[in-house]
Design a protein around this motif. Structure first.
Motif, PDB file in Angstrom:
ATOM      1  N   ILE A 149     -27.663  18.948 -92.824  1.00  0.00           N
ATOM      2  CA  ILE A 149     -27.448  20.313 -93.276  1.00  0.00           C
ATOM      3  C   ILE A 149     -28.216  20.617 -94.556  1.00  0.00           C
ATOM      4  O   ILE A 149     -28.510  21.782 -94.850  1.00  0.00           O
ATOM      5  N   GLN A 150     -28.567  19.597 -95.327  1.00  0.00           N
ATOM      6  CA  GLN A 150     -29.413  19.825 -96.501  1.00  0.00           C
ATOM      7  C   GLN A 150     -30.876  19.975 -96.107  1.00  0.00           C
ATOM      8  O   GLN A 150     -31.571  20.869 -96.578  1.00  0.00           O
ATOM      9  N   GLY A 151     -31.345  19.112 -95.211  1.00  0.00           N
ATOM     10  CA  GLY A 151     -32.752  19.119 -94.835  1.00  0.00           C
ATOM     11  C   GLY A 151     -33.164  20.319 -94.004  1.00  0.00           C
ATOM     12  O   GLY A 151     -34.339  20.701 -94.006  1.00  0.00           O
ATOM     13  N   ILE A 152     -32.234  20.943 -93.290  1.00  0.00           N
ATOM     14  CA  ILE A 152     -32.604  22.047 -92.407  1.00  0.00           C
ATOM     15  C   ILE A 152     -33.113  23.253 -93.189  1.00  0.00           C
ATOM     16  O   ILE A 152     -33.892  24.063 -92.674  1.00  0.00           O
ATOM     17  N   VAL A 153     -32.719  23.373 -94.437  1.00  0.00           N
ATOM     18  CA  VAL A 153     -33.195  24.495 -95.247  1.00  0.00           C
ATOM     19  C   VAL A 153     -34.713  24.431 -95.403  1.00  0.00           C
ATOM     20  O   VAL A 153     -35.398  25.452 -95.414  1.00  0.00           O
ATOM     21  N   ARG A 154     -35.254  23.214 -95.487  1.00  0.00           N
ATOM     22  CA  ARG A 154     -36.700  23.039 -95.659  1.00  0.00           C
ATOM     23  C   ARG A 154     -37.451  23.013 -94.338  1.00  0.00           C
ATOM     24  O   ARG A 154     -38.666  23.214 -94.320  1.00  0.00           O
ATOM     25  N   ASN A 155     -36.757  22.742 -93.229  1.00  0.00           N
ATOM     26  CA  ASN A 155     -37.457  22.550 -91.955  1.00  0.00           C
ATOM     27  C   ASN A 155     -36.689  23.176 -90.800  1.00  0.00           C
ATOM     28  O   ASN A 155     -36.535  22.576 -89.740  1.00  0.00           O
ATOM     29  N   ALA A 156     -36.199  24.377 -90.995  1.00  0.00           N
ATOM     30  CA  ALA A 156     -35.394  25.025 -89.957  1.00  0.00           C
ATOM     31  C   ALA A 156     -36.195  25.259 -88.687  1.00  0.00           C
ATOM     32  O   ALA A 156     -35.684  25.085 -87.575  1.00  0.00           O
ATOM     33  N   SER A 157     -37.459  25.642 -88.819  1.00  0.00           N
ATOM     34  CA  SER A 157     -38.270  25.922 -87.629  1.00  0.00           C
ATOM     35  C   SER A 157     -38.503  24.658 -86.812  1.00  0.00           C
ATOM     36  O   SER A 157     -38.432  24.678 -85.579  1.00  0.00           O
ATOM     37  N   GLY A 158     -38.774  23.538 -87.491  1.00  0.00           N
ATOM     38  CA  GLY A 158     -38.989  22.283 -86.773  1.00  0.00           C
ATOM     39  C   GLY A 158     -37.744  21.803 -86.056  1.00  0.00           C
ATOM     40  O   GLY A 158     -37.817  21.265 -84.947  1.00  0.00           O
ATOM     41  N   VAL A 216     -16.626  25.010 -93.531  1.00  0.00           N
ATOM     42  CA  VAL A 216     -16.916  26.326 -92.946  1.00  0.00           C
ATOM     43  C   VAL A 216     -18.287  26.818 -93.394  1.00  0.00           C
ATOM     44  O   VAL A 216     -19.074  27.345 -92.590  1.00  0.00           O
ATOM     45  N   THR A 217     -18.602  26.643 -94.677  1.00  0.00           N
ATOM     46  CA  THR A 217     -19.898  27.082 -95.194  1.00  0.00           C
ATOM     47  C   THR A 217     -21.046  26.359 -94.501  1.00  0.00           C
ATOM     48  O   THR A 217     -22.069  26.964 -94.153  1.00  0.00           O
ATOM     49  N   SER A 218     -20.890  25.056 -94.272  1.00  0.00           N
ATOM     50  CA  SER A 218     -21.935  24.273 -93.610  1.00  0.00           C
ATOM     51  C   SER A 218     -22.152  24.736 -92.176  1.00  0.00           C
ATOM     52  O   SER A 218     -23.292  24.887 -91.721  1.00  0.00           O
ATOM     53  N   THR A 219     -21.055  24.964 -91.464  1.00  0.00           N
ATOM     54  CA  THR A 219     -21.169  25.436 -90.086  1.00  0.00           C
ATOM     55  C   THR A 219     -21.837  26.806 -90.031  1.00  0.00           C
ATOM     56  O   THR A 219     -22.718  27.051 -89.197  1.00  0.00           O
ATOM     57  N   ASP A 220     -21.432  27.698 -90.926  1.00  0.00           N
ATOM     58  CA  ASP A 220     -22.022  29.040 -90.951  1.00  0.00           C
ATOM     59  C   ASP A 220     -23.510  28.982 -91.297  1.00  0.00           C
ATOM     60  O   ASP A 220     -24.318  29.734 -90.732  1.00  0.00           O
ATOM     61  N   ARG A 221     -23.869  28.101 -92.228  1.00  0.00           N
ATOM     62  CA  ARG A 221     -25.280  27.983 -92.600  1.00  0.00           C
ATOM     63  C   ARG A 221     -26.104  27.489 -91.423  1.00  0.00           C
ATOM     64  O   ARG A 221     -27.189  28.025 -91.146  1.00  0.00           O
ATOM     65  N   LEU A 222     -25.603  26.471 -90.732  1.00  0.00           N
ATOM     66  CA  LEU A 222     -26.333  25.934 -89.582  1.00  0.00           C
ATOM     67  C   LEU A 222     -26.502  26.996 -88.502  1.00  0.00           C
ATOM     68  O   LEU A 222     -27.597  27.172 -87.946  1.00  0.00           O
ATOM     69  N   LYS A 223     -25.437  27.720 -88.215  1.00  0.00           N
ATOM     70  CA  LYS A 223     -25.504  28.741 -87.168  1.00  0.00           C
ATOM     71  C   LYS A 223     -26.462  29.859 -87.547  1.00  0.00           C
ATOM     72  O   LYS A 223     -27.240  30.345 -86.713  1.00  0.00           O
TER      73      LYS A 223
END
Length: 339
Positions: A149-158, A216-223
């Motif tokens: 969940i931390q790394g997806i902010v930098r590489n969401a498209s990948g 909840v915040t992590s799930t919402d961010r991922l979605k």
């Protein structure tokens, strides 16, 4: 007199159709040819055998413990999650290059003394090994897509670009299942959520106690991030004739006949394709839905759920006096228990 004469004419004009008897049909020259009769009988037996074989193949994956695949990008925490669930340890790990497969006992998350067997498959996230999911998806009751969940902010498209092949494989699997079988499930997991805890991540428990607001915040961010990127991919697909580079072929308008479904094949433009390729190409449209923005509700044939998890500090086997576990894996364990 004229009326009776007309009735007589109509009566005379009535033609009685000739009906061939069964004996005359059986006397047809073709049915008297032993070679023709043998060939026709053999074809009927073959069709019946293939129908029974494919029906048995459809339900084979449901026998025994439920199979769950751990998939997702490299360094997402799949192997650590695998070790924690199976051996109750959280070791220092490195990027996997081969699948790990085992069957373990999952205690009930409701503290009722019950347990069940789960077959867990950890698939490598290396780009060259991502197609491994195709080898195991037919056996799977569920797939857990593990995301840092931390790394997806930098590489969401990948990260998002790895989802369409997984979704397509599951929609294809759903189409091949009998109507009475439950749909395959997909859990989109925001992992390493404990690292978002402020002022500092918990280090005394494994799994740790994570505040519900952080989960909840992590799930919402991922979605939110994955929805945005999947919408971008859907737009790119529409603008490139239904094909996204690196995601496999998308079929044209050819639809399989009853015979092609029975024999497990198909054709597109006169070129034969295998069962996995043909069905995967035909059914990718079930992932994207109709016109408009991408919506997870439009993905057909899959039960999609969201969850968050965290493992806390790296540690080996439990020692006497260890503190009680936190809630870092509760949502994952409940998902597995409901399979």
């Amino acid at each position: 007199m004229s009326l009776n004469h007309g009735d007589s004419l109509r009566s005379d004009a009535t033609v009685t159709p000739e009906v061939e008897t069964v004996s005359s049909l059986l006397a047809h020259p073709l049915l008297q040819d032993p070679k023709f009769v043998a060939a026709a009988g053999g074809l009927v037996v073959l069709l019946i055998f293939l129908s029974l074989f494919r029906s048995g193949k459809k339900t084979a994956r449901r026998n025994g413990p439920a199979t769950v695949l751990l998939v997702g990008p490299s360094d997402g925490g799949k192997t650590s999650l695998f070790a924690k669930l199976v051996q109750d340890i959280y070791p220092q790990t490195h990027t996997s290059i081969v699948p790990s497969i085992t069957t373990f006992t999952l205690p009930s998350p409701y503290d009722d003394g019950q347990s069940k067997q789960i077959r867990l498959v950890d698939l490598p996230g290396h780009p060259r090994l991502r197609d491994e999911v195709k080898k195991y998806v037919n056996e799977a009751s569920a797939v857990v897509f593990v995301v840092d969940i931390q790394g997806i902010v930098r590489n969401a498209s990948g990260v998002a670009e790895q989802l369409p092949p997984v979704l397509t494989a599951l929609t294809n699997l759903s189409l091949r299942l009998p109507p009475s079988a439950p749909q395959p499930k997909l859990l989109l997991l925001a992992h390493k959520t404990d690292l978002l805890v402020r002022p500092s991540p918990p280090t005394t428990q494994s799994p740790p106690e994570i505040p519900s607001t952080t989960l909840v915040t992590s799930t919402d961010r991922l979605k939110s991030l994955l929805t945005r990127e999947m919408d971008r991919l859907k737009s790119a697909r529409g603008g490139s004739g239904g094909k996204i580079e690196g995601m496999g072929k998308v079929a044209g308008s050819t639809s399989g006949s009853w015979f092609s479904r029975l024999f497990g094949g198909g054709s597109s433009g006169g070129v034969s394709v295998s069962e996995g390729e043909g069905e995967g190409e035909e059914d990718e449209a079930l992932v994207w839905g109709g016109k408009g923005a991408f919506r997870w509700e439009d993905v057909e044939g899959i039960d999609i759920e969201w969850a968050a998890s965290g493992l806390g500090a790296v540690r080996g086997e439990k020692e006497k006096g260890d503190v009680e576990e936190g809630n870092g894996l509760d949502e994952v364990r409940r998902f597995l228990w409901e399979l």
